[in-house]
Design a protein around this motif. Structure first.
Motif, mmCIF file in Angstrom:
data_model
loop_
_atom_site.group_PDB
_atom_site.id
_atom_site.type_symbol
_atom_site.label_atom_id
_atom_site.label_comp_id
_atom_site.label_asym_id
_atom_site.label_seq_id
_atom_site.Cartn_x
_atom_site.Cartn_y
_atom_site.Cartn_z
ATOM 1 N N ARG A 1 0.856 -1.188 0.000
ATOM 2 C CA ARG A 1 0.000 0.000 0.000
ATOM 3 C C ARG A 1 0.892 1.238 0.000
ATOM 4 O O ARG A 1 1.845 1.305 0.775
ATOM 5 C CB ARG A 1 -0.900 0.020 1.230
ATOM 6 C CG ARG A 1 -1.706 -1.243 1.474
ATOM 7 C CD ARG A 1 -2.892 -1.391 0.577
ATOM 8 N NE ARG A 1 -3.831 -0.322 0.895
ATOM 9 C CZ ARG A 1 -4.807 0.083 0.112
ATOM 10 N NH1 ARG A 1 -4.986 -0.465 -1.040
ATOM 11 N NH2 ARG A 1 -5.607 1.044 0.479
ATOM 12 N N TYR B 1 0.772 5.616 -0.027
ATOM 13 C CA TYR B 1 -0.028 6.828 0.132
ATOM 14 C C TYR B 1 0.892 7.973 0.518
ATOM 15 O O TYR B 1 1.564 7.903 1.550
ATOM 16 C CB TYR B 1 -1.114 6.636 1.195
ATOM 17 C CG TYR B 1 -1.990 7.838 1.402
ATOM 18 C CD1 TYR B 1 -2.983 8.152 0.479
ATOM 19 C CD2 TYR B 1 -1.822 8.657 2.498
ATOM 20 C CE1 TYR B 1 -3.801 9.258 0.662
ATOM 21 C CE2 TYR B 1 -2.632 9.764 2.691
ATOM 22 C CZ TYR B 1 -3.617 10.060 1.773
ATOM 23 O OH TYR B 1 -4.411 11.170 1.952
ATOM 24 N N LYS C 1 -2.900 7.165 12.407
ATOM 25 C CA LYS C 1 -4.237 7.088 11.800
ATOM 26 C C LYS C 1 -4.147 6.865 10.293
ATOM 27 O O LYS C 1 -4.924 6.105 9.729
ATOM 28 C CB LYS C 1 -5.032 8.362 12.081
ATOM 29 C CG LYS C 1 -5.599 8.424 13.465
ATOM 30 C CD LYS C 1 -6.578 9.557 13.614
ATOM 31 C CE LYS C 1 -5.842 10.863 13.715
ATOM 32 N NZ LYS C 1 -6.638 11.955 14.240
ATOM 33 N N SER D 1 -5.248 3.475 8.498
ATOM 34 C CA SER D 1 -6.283 3.610 7.468
ATOM 35 C C SER D 1 -5.860 2.917 6.180
ATOM 36 O O SER D 1 -6.642 2.198 5.555
ATOM 37 C CB SER D 1 -6.576 5.082 7.175
ATOM 38 O OG SER D 1 -7.194 5.706 8.259
ATOM 39 N N GLU E 1 -7.814 -0.407 4.964
ATOM 40 C CA GLU E 1 -8.465 -0.348 3.659
ATOM 41 C C GLU E 1 -8.034 -1.529 2.781
ATOM 42 O O GLU E 1 -8.851 -2.166 2.126
ATOM 43 C CB GLU E 1 -8.110 0.977 2.977
ATOM 44 C CG GLU E 1 -8.779 1.170 1.633
ATOM 45 C CD GLU E 1 -8.369 2.480 1.005
ATOM 46 O OE1 GLU E 1 -9.247 3.342 0.836
ATOM 47 O OE2 GLU E 1 -7.168 2.645 0.683
ATOM 48 N N LEU F 1 -10.779 5.593 14.495
ATOM 49 C CA LEU F 1 -10.924 4.851 13.242
ATOM 50 C C LEU F 1 -12.214 4.029 13.196
ATOM 51 O O LEU F 1 -12.532 3.445 12.166
ATOM 52 C CB LEU F 1 -9.723 3.934 13.032
ATOM 53 C CG LEU F 1 -8.410 4.650 12.725
ATOM 54 C CD1 LEU F 1 -7.231 3.714 12.919
ATOM 55 C CD2 LEU F 1 -8.423 5.220 11.323
ATOM 56 N N GLU G 1 -16.219 -3.061 8.184
ATOM 57 C CA GLU G 1 -16.041 -2.079 7.109
ATOM 58 C C GLU G 1 -17.042 -0.937 7.235
ATOM 59 O O GLU G 1 -16.718 0.214 6.976
ATOM 60 C CB GLU G 1 -16.169 -2.773 5.753
ATOM 61 C CG GLU G 1 -15.736 -1.913 4.603
ATOM 62 C CD GLU G 1 -15.628 -2.661 3.298
ATOM 63 O OE1 GLU G 1 -15.121 -2.061 2.340
ATOM 64 O OE2 GLU G 1 -16.057 -3.840 3.231
ATOM 65 N N PHE H 1 -15.794 1.628 9.770
ATOM 66 C CA PHE H 1 -14.472 2.165 9.498
ATOM 67 C C PHE H 1 -14.516 3.647 9.117
ATOM 68 O O PHE H 1 -15.224 4.058 8.212
ATOM 69 C CB PHE H 1 -13.828 1.349 8.375
ATOM 70 C CG PHE H 1 -12.466 1.784 7.937
ATOM 71 C CD1 PHE H 1 -11.530 2.260 8.837
ATOM 72 C CD2 PHE H 1 -12.104 1.675 6.607
ATOM 73 C CE1 PHE H 1 -10.261 2.631 8.409
ATOM 74 C CE2 PHE H 1 -10.853 2.046 6.177
ATOM 75 C CZ PHE H 1 -9.923 2.534 7.074
ATOM 76 N N LYS I 1 -12.078 6.356 7.703
ATOM 77 C CA LYS I 1 -10.796 6.411 7.009
ATOM 78 C C LYS I 1 -10.148 7.786 7.133
ATOM 79 O O LYS I 1 -10.814 8.809 6.960
ATOM 80 C CB LYS I 1 -11.042 6.060 5.537
ATOM 81 C CG LYS I 1 -9.818 5.761 4.762
ATOM 82 C CD LYS I 1 -10.051 5.255 3.357
ATOM 83 C CE LYS I 1 -11.442 5.236 2.829
ATOM 84 N NZ LYS I 1 -11.542 4.807 1.446
ATOM 85 N N TYR I 2 -8.848 7.821 7.396
ATOM 86 C CA TYR I 2 -8.099 9.075 7.510
ATOM 87 C C TYR I 2 -7.085 9.193 6.379
ATOM 88 O O TYR I 2 -5.897 9.377 6.595
ATOM 89 C CB TYR I 2 -7.392 9.156 8.861
ATOM 90 C CG TYR I 2 -8.329 9.561 9.978
ATOM 91 C CD1 TYR I 2 -8.454 10.890 10.350
ATOM 92 C CD2 TYR I 2 -9.090 8.609 10.638
ATOM 93 C CE1 TYR I 2 -9.336 11.264 11.370
ATOM 94 C CE2 TYR I 2 -9.954 8.967 11.649
ATOM 95 C CZ TYR I 2 -10.063 10.283 12.000
ATOM 96 O OH TYR I 2 -10.933 10.653 12.998
ATOM 97 N N LEU I 3 -7.562 9.077 5.134
ATOM 98 C CA LEU I 3 -6.688 9.237 3.968
ATOM 99 C C LEU I 3 -7.144 10.442 3.180
ATOM 100 O O LEU I 3 -8.300 10.754 3.123
ATOM 101 C CB LEU I 3 -6.720 7.999 3.082
ATOM 102 C CG LEU I 3 -6.200 6.707 3.717
ATOM 103 C CD1 LEU I 3 -6.353 5.541 2.766
ATOM 104 C CD2 LEU I 3 -4.743 6.848 4.124
#
Length: 186
Positions: free
Chosen positions: A3, A5, A113, A117, A121, A150, A179, A182, A184-186
């Motif tokens: 992953r 990011y 976080k 995340s 994910e 989260l 899910e 959840f 998400k902190y993206l």
């Protein structure tokens, strides 16, 4: 699973990671929260063997950081290892996970976080899990705060269930996440 990011890469461990993992696992400051204030006392050879025996449904990952956006960088040469994550399949719809940001200068920067995340994910979308479990030391309030942000739900507190290396009783908190819950902190 890999992953990426922004300035974070999470990738499966490789044999070359054994030395770094050994250093972290033998560091009492890194391992105290897990009940090993004296470190694990393991060897590079033992960790390398564990990496070699890793399976797809029981997988350790390295967390890498670079000061700029990842893009097409070669992460092995240009990214700094800052921690580790793992997951272990309980059944086809549930896994248990863990995380350690091991480098003290990378803690308390809001990365937890984002890293969680990104990994969560992937566990939901790439691996197909429907529920994720984790636990943490009852004294680790910082981790509990992040997990709850989260969307993790506290399932139970396990009081005085084990003794650490110093003979001190330790308690833990069990969490679970679906899910749907959840955040998400993206």
């Amino acid at each position: 699973m890999q992953r990426n990011y922004k300035n974070i890469i999470i990738r499966e461990v490789v044999a070359e990671d054994a030395e770094q993992l050994t250093a972290w696992w033998n560091d009492g400051k890194v391992m105290a929260h897990a009940g090993f204030p004296k470190g694990l006392g393991t060897t590079v050879e033992a960790v390398a063997k564990q990496i070699a025996e890793q399976r797809a449904k029981n997988c350790r990952h390295m967390i890498l950081y670079t000061g700029e956006s990842v893009g097409q960088k070669n992460c092995r040469e240009e990214c700094r290892p800052i921690g580790e994550m793992n997951y272990r399949e309980i059944n086809e719809s549930t896994c248990e996970m863990g995380i350690k940001i091991c480098e003290a200068d990378m803690q308390n920067k809001g990365l937890g976080k984002v890293i969680l995340s990104l990994f969560i994910e992937g566990l939901f979308n790439e691996c197909g899990y429907k529920k994720i479990l984790l636990d943490t030391n009852l004294n680790n309030k910082r981790a509990q705060h992040v997990y709850e942000q989260l969307g993790f739900r506290k399932v139970r507190v396990n009081e005085n269930t084990w003794k650490d290396q110093l003979g001190e009783w330790q308690s833990s908190v069990d969490y679970e996440l679906t899910e749907r819950e959840f955040v998400k902190y993206l």
